[in-house]
Design a protein around this motif. Structure first.
Motif, PDB file in Angstrom:
ATOM      1  N   LYS A   1      79.858   9.271  34.678  1.00 14.64           N
ATOM      2  CA  LYS A   1      79.038   8.122  35.065  1.00 14.64           C
ATOM      3  C   LYS A   1      79.350   6.909  34.209  1.00 14.64           C
ATOM      4  O   LYS A   1      79.410   5.777  34.704  1.00 14.64           O
ATOM      5  CB  LYS A   1      77.554   8.484  34.959  1.00 14.64           C
ATOM      6  CG  LYS A   1      76.613   7.324  35.238  1.00 14.64           C
ATOM      7  CD  LYS A   1      75.164   7.733  35.084  1.00 14.64           C
ATOM      8  CE  LYS A   1      74.228   6.554  35.321  1.00 14.64           C
ATOM      9  NZ  LYS A   1      72.804   6.935  35.151  1.00 14.64           N
TER      10      LYS A   1
ATOM     11  N   LYS B   1      83.450   4.141  33.386  1.00 13.56           N
ATOM     12  CA  LYS B   1      83.455   3.287  34.568  1.00 13.56           C
ATOM     13  C   LYS B   1      84.861   2.973  35.075  1.00 13.56           C
ATOM     14  O   LYS B   1      85.060   2.747  36.268  1.00 13.56           O
ATOM     15  CB  LYS B   1      82.687   1.987  34.275  1.00 13.56           C
ATOM     16  CG  LYS B   1      81.202   2.222  33.987  1.00 13.56           C
ATOM     17  CD  LYS B   1      80.480   0.916  33.721  1.00 13.56           C
ATOM     18  CE  LYS B   1      78.972   1.141  33.543  1.00 13.56           C
ATOM     19  NZ  LYS B   1      78.664   2.015  32.405  1.00 13.56           N
ATOM     20  N   ASP B   2      85.835   2.930  34.177  1.00 14.59           N
ATOM     21  CA  ASP B   2      87.194   2.628  34.623  1.00 14.59           C
ATOM     22  C   ASP B   2      87.993   3.884  34.954  1.00 14.59           C
ATOM     23  O   ASP B   2      89.189   3.820  35.244  1.00 14.59           O
ATOM     24  CB  ASP B   2      87.941   1.795  33.582  1.00 14.59           C
ATOM     25  CG  ASP B   2      88.049   2.520  32.236  1.00 14.59           C
ATOM     26  OD1 ASP B   2      87.553   3.667  32.115  1.00 14.59           O
ATOM     27  OD2 ASP B   2      88.619   1.929  31.298  1.00 14.59           O
ATOM     28  N   ARG B   3      87.330   5.055  34.898  1.00 11.01           N
ATOM     29  CA  ARG B   3      87.943   6.348  35.223  1.00 11.01           C
ATOM     30  C   ARG B   3      89.214   6.604  34.398  1.00 11.01           C
ATOM     31  O   ARG B   3      90.188   7.155  34.884  1.00 11.01           O
ATOM     32  CB  ARG B   3      88.284   6.411  36.724  1.00 11.01           C
ATOM     33  CG  ARG B   3      87.070   6.315  37.635  1.00 11.01           C
ATOM     34  CD  ARG B   3      86.139   7.498  37.414  1.00 11.01           C
ATOM     35  NE  ARG B   3      85.006   7.472  38.328  1.00 11.01           N
ATOM     36  CZ  ARG B   3      83.818   6.961  38.018  1.00 11.01           C
ATOM     37  NH1 ARG B   3      83.631   6.431  36.819  1.00 11.01           N
ATOM     38  NH2 ARG B   3      82.819   6.994  38.882  1.00 11.01           N
TER      39      ARG B   3
ATOM     40  N   GLU C   1      80.000   2.332  25.812  1.00 10.72           N
ATOM     41  CA  GLU C   1      79.710   3.310  26.862  1.00 10.72           C
ATOM     42  C   GLU C   1      79.043   4.551  26.273  1.00 10.72           C
ATOM     43  O   GLU C   1      78.146   5.140  26.894  1.00 10.72           O
ATOM     44  CB  GLU C   1      81.001   3.685  27.592  1.00 10.72           C
ATOM     45  CG  GLU C   1      81.574   2.544  28.422  1.00 10.72           C
ATOM     46  CD  GLU C   1      82.985   2.813  28.910  1.00 10.72           C
ATOM     47  OE1 GLU C   1      83.349   2.276  29.976  1.00 10.72           O
ATOM     48  OE2 GLU C   1      83.731   3.546  28.232  1.00 10.72           O
TER      49      GLU C   1
END
Length: 237
Positions: free
Chosen positions: A141, A144-146, A154
């Motif tokens: 989750k 965010k930038d995978r 984060e």
């Protein structure tokens, strides 16, 4: 007397503007009770396992997913019903990844069998497996930038979603262990995230056991304080 001001009893949504003040901060922005424990509680599984599947592993709770049982059985080669740290490392590799032995030892400590702290049994293994699944969802989750990694901000937001308001100075010390000396911003992979998360969540839960009135203060004897802190320090060494 030991004081602490970095946790809240519930897990609120993350506000757009986050400025930690003390452990009561999230309550002023509205809270909602957590739907599930992220610290060792096993969720019900959707596919109950027939009784004949258990074999010698009757300690598994009814409804435990077959993947969990098979992963345990695959490494418990002597059929003792218990596995040690390297066996746990191998079992988790089948579904998650190959965690470092340092992380494995921390997981062993947090999910230890009371009668045999050096090994874990079926119930502890199932609880650990379930917990890792929930933590992986949190990691994904906030990644965010995978990229497969998360940075300090984060990580902070991930902890906040769990109800842990960690001061930036503490976070900086926590993740400094993963500084490779390259001068680049420190980022954590899932293994390191689990290690940090279990330390923060584990210490917070231990503190809350003493802070029964949720005042942000707790009293520890010297022996109990050392018993709580030293295992985490050794795991993080």
């Amino acid at each position: 007397m030991a004081s602490h001001n970095s946790y809240t009893p519930s897990a609120p949504a993350i506000p757009e503007s986050y400025e930690p003040e003390d452990y009561r901060y999230p309550q002023r922005h509205g809270t909602s009770p957590p739907t599930t424990s992220l610290y060792g509680q096993q969720r019900p599984r959707p596919h109950p396992v027939p009784s004949h599947v258990y074999g010698g592993y009757s300690s598994f709770q009814p409804g435990t997913h077959t993947d969990v049982i098979r992963s345990f059985q695959a490494v418990d080669r002597d059929g003792s019903g218990y596995i040690e740290e390297k066996e746990l490392q191998q079992a988790l590799s089948s579904q998650y990844q190959r965690f470092s032995l340092r992380t494995i030892r921390l997981l062993m400590f947090l999910f230890k069998n009371p009668s045999d702290p050096l090994r874990i049994g079926p119930r502890e293994f199932a609880a650990l497996w379930s917990c890792l699944g929930e933590w992986r969802a949190i990691f994904q989750k906030f990644d965010k930038d995978r990229s497969g990694k998360i940075d300090m901000l984060e990580l902070r937001d991930a902890f906040y979603s769990l109800g842990c308001v960690i001061p930036s100075s503490v976070l900086q010390v926590l993740i400094s262990k993963y500084d490779d000396g390259s001068g680049r911003s420190i980022e954590l992979n899932f293994d390191s995230f689990i290690e940090c998360g279990m330390i923060i969540k584990g210490l917070t839960e231990k503190f809350k056991e003493k802070d029964t009135r949720r005042t942000g203060s707790a009293t520890f004897t010297y022996d109990s304080f050392m018993s709580v802190v030293i295992p985490f320090l050794l795991a993080y060494d």
